[in-house]
Design a protein around this motif. Structure first.
Motif, PDB file in Angstrom:
ATOM      1  N   LYS A 234       0.842  -1.206   0.000  1.00  0.00           N
ATOM      2  CA  LYS A 234       0.000   0.000   0.000  1.00  0.00           C
ATOM      3  C   LYS A 234       0.870   1.246   0.000  1.00  0.00           C
ATOM      4  CE  LYS A 234      -2.528  -1.333   3.546  1.00  0.00           C
ATOM      5  NZ  LYS A 234      -3.587  -1.307   4.600  1.00  0.00           N
ATOM      6  N   ILE A 235       1.532   1.507  -1.109  1.00  0.00           N
ATOM      7  CA  ILE A 235       2.363   2.691  -1.254  1.00  0.00           C
ATOM      8  C   ILE A 235       2.143   3.273  -2.644  1.00  0.00           C
ATOM      9  CG2 ILE A 235       4.120   1.919   0.380  1.00  0.00           C
ATOM     10  CD1 ILE A 235       5.780   0.971  -1.995  1.00  0.00           C
ATOM     11  N   LEU A 236       2.398   4.560  -2.788  1.00  0.00           N
ATOM     12  CA  LEU A 236       2.241   5.227  -4.072  1.00  0.00           C
ATOM     13  C   LEU A 236       3.568   5.749  -4.624  1.00  0.00           C
ATOM     14  CD1 LEU A 236      -1.055   7.279  -3.536  1.00  0.00           C
ATOM     15  CD2 LEU A 236      -0.754   5.220  -4.917  1.00  0.00           C
ATOM     16  N   TYR A 237       4.608   5.728  -3.827  1.00  0.00           N
ATOM     17  CA  TYR A 237       5.884   6.317  -4.255  1.00  0.00           C
ATOM     18  C   TYR A 237       6.754   5.338  -5.039  1.00  0.00           C
ATOM     19  CZ  TYR A 237       7.375   3.961   0.051  1.00  0.00           C
ATOM     20  OH  TYR A 237       7.593   3.047   1.040  1.00  0.00           O
TER      21      TYR A 237
ATOM     22  N   PHE B  97      -5.262   0.185  -7.856  1.00  0.00           N
ATOM     23  CA  PHE B  97      -5.269  -1.270  -7.688  1.00  0.00           C
ATOM     24  C   PHE B  97      -5.198  -1.620  -6.203  1.00  0.00           C
ATOM     25  CE2 PHE B  97      -2.891  -5.168  -6.948  1.00  0.00           C
ATOM     26  CZ  PHE B  97      -3.641  -6.089  -7.663  1.00  0.00           C
ATOM     27  N   VAL B  98      -5.992  -2.620  -5.797  1.00  0.00           N
ATOM     28  CA  VAL B  98      -5.916  -3.171  -4.440  1.00  0.00           C
ATOM     29  C   VAL B  98      -6.024  -4.684  -4.544  1.00  0.00           C
ATOM     30  CG1 VAL B  98      -6.877  -1.146  -3.278  1.00  0.00           C
ATOM     31  CG2 VAL B  98      -8.421  -2.933  -4.097  1.00  0.00           C
ATOM     32  N   ASP B  99      -5.480  -5.387  -3.564  1.00  0.00           N
ATOM     33  CA  ASP B  99      -5.624  -6.844  -3.545  1.00  0.00           C
ATOM     34  C   ASP B  99      -6.501  -7.257  -2.367  1.00  0.00           C
ATOM     35  OD1 ASP B  99      -4.089  -6.545  -1.320  1.00  0.00           O
ATOM     36  OD2 ASP B  99      -2.401  -7.767  -2.014  1.00  0.00           O
ATOM     37  N   ASP B 100      -6.534  -8.528  -2.087  1.00  0.00           N
ATOM     38  CA  ASP B 100      -7.451  -9.041  -1.050  1.00  0.00           C
ATOM     39  C   ASP B 100      -7.056  -8.605   0.352  1.00  0.00           C
ATOM     40  OD1 ASP B 100      -8.842 -10.304  -3.030  1.00  0.00           O
ATOM     41  OD2 ASP B 100      -7.795 -12.234  -2.807  1.00  0.00           O
TER      42      ASP B 100
END
Length: 269
Positions: free
Chosen positions: A9-12, A21-24
């Motif tokens: 969970k990072i954007l850098y 996008f995300v996962d389970d």
């Protein structure tokens, strides 16, 4: 193809996927209803008394005004009753403070001087109250009184921590309403008795109610019952329909509203 690199969970950092996008595992740490308070029916019924007590107090005040307007009650008797209730309330307040070892730093002589000052100023200003609204029609006075009493009910301190609560605004609205009604009575003694009774009902009595509720077990239900029955009987002497309406409103606030609150708990996320 399955991803070999675990998504974070990072954007850098470019992970080869779109930004949304995300996962389970994205919501696996989500926690809901951590601070939700579970209510139960009968405790809520008892707590609803803080509302019905104020409604009953307002009704009793209006009934006492109507009694004097019809000459069913003399201002001397109203003042005597107000004084008797004030002494009783003062004794109860002292007993509760003594039981909890609380001291205010005031002596009984200080309290007596305060009472004398209030009585002197109140009686001295009664002629002013009588003539304050001479140029305003009676219908307008009654409309303003109804609006001010509703404001008192709306802004009264019921124990909730909300921006809407304003004890000073609630008290000022009630006193404004009492001055409006006092100006429609016949003598300065009537006006003085009305203002004195208003101070007791809207300033002193709520303070004592809160103290008794906090420190005396089962006092909340007893105060609700006594005030409710007294108001219903007093209203019935003037109008049976109004008394029936008061009882319906009282039962609605006491039993139906708590049942709604319990029912709506299932929908809280």
């Amino acid at each position: 193809m399955e991803r070999k690199i675990k998504w974070k969970k990072i954007l850098y950092e470019d992970q080869g996927v779109p930004d949304n996008f995300v996962d389970d595992t994205f919501l696996e740490e989500l926690k809901k209803n951590l601070n939700t308070r579970t209510y139960h029916f009968w405790p809520v019924v008892v707590e609803s008394g803080v509302v019905t007590q104020q409604v009953s107090s307002i009704c009793l005040f209006v009934v006492m005004f109507r009694y004097m307007q019809l000459d069913w009650l003399s201002p001397q008797w109203l003042f005597a009753g107000t004084l008797s209730l004030a002494v009783t309330g003062y004794i109860l307040n002292e007993l509760v403070d003594r039981q909890n070892n609380k001291t205010t730093g005031r002596t009984r002589w200080d309290d007596v001087k305060t009472v004398f000052i209030f009585v002197a100023f109140g009686y001295g200003l009664s002629p002013v109250f009588m003539t304050l609204t001479d140029t305003i029609s009676t219908d307008t006075i009654y409309a303003m009184t109804a609006f001010m009493l509703l404001s008192n009910l709306l802004f009264h301190d019921y124990g909730a921590d909300a921006a809407l609560v304003s004890q000073s605004l609630s008290l000022n609205a009630a006193m404004f309403a009492s001055v409006c009604l006092a100006s429609r009575l016949t003598t300065t003694v009537h006006a003085f008795a009305t203002i004195t009774f208003a101070v007791e009902m809207f300033a002193l009595w709520p303070m004592l109610r809160r103290k008794l509720k906090k420190n005396v077990v089962h006092s909340q239900a007893a105060m609700t019952a006594v005030l409710g029955v007294s108001a219903a009987v007093a209203i019935y002497t003037l109008s049976g329909v109004s008394a029936l309406l008061f009882v319906i409103v009282h039962l609605f606030i006491t039993f139906v509203c708590p049942a709604w609150l319990i029912k709506l708990q299932d929908y809280k996320e």
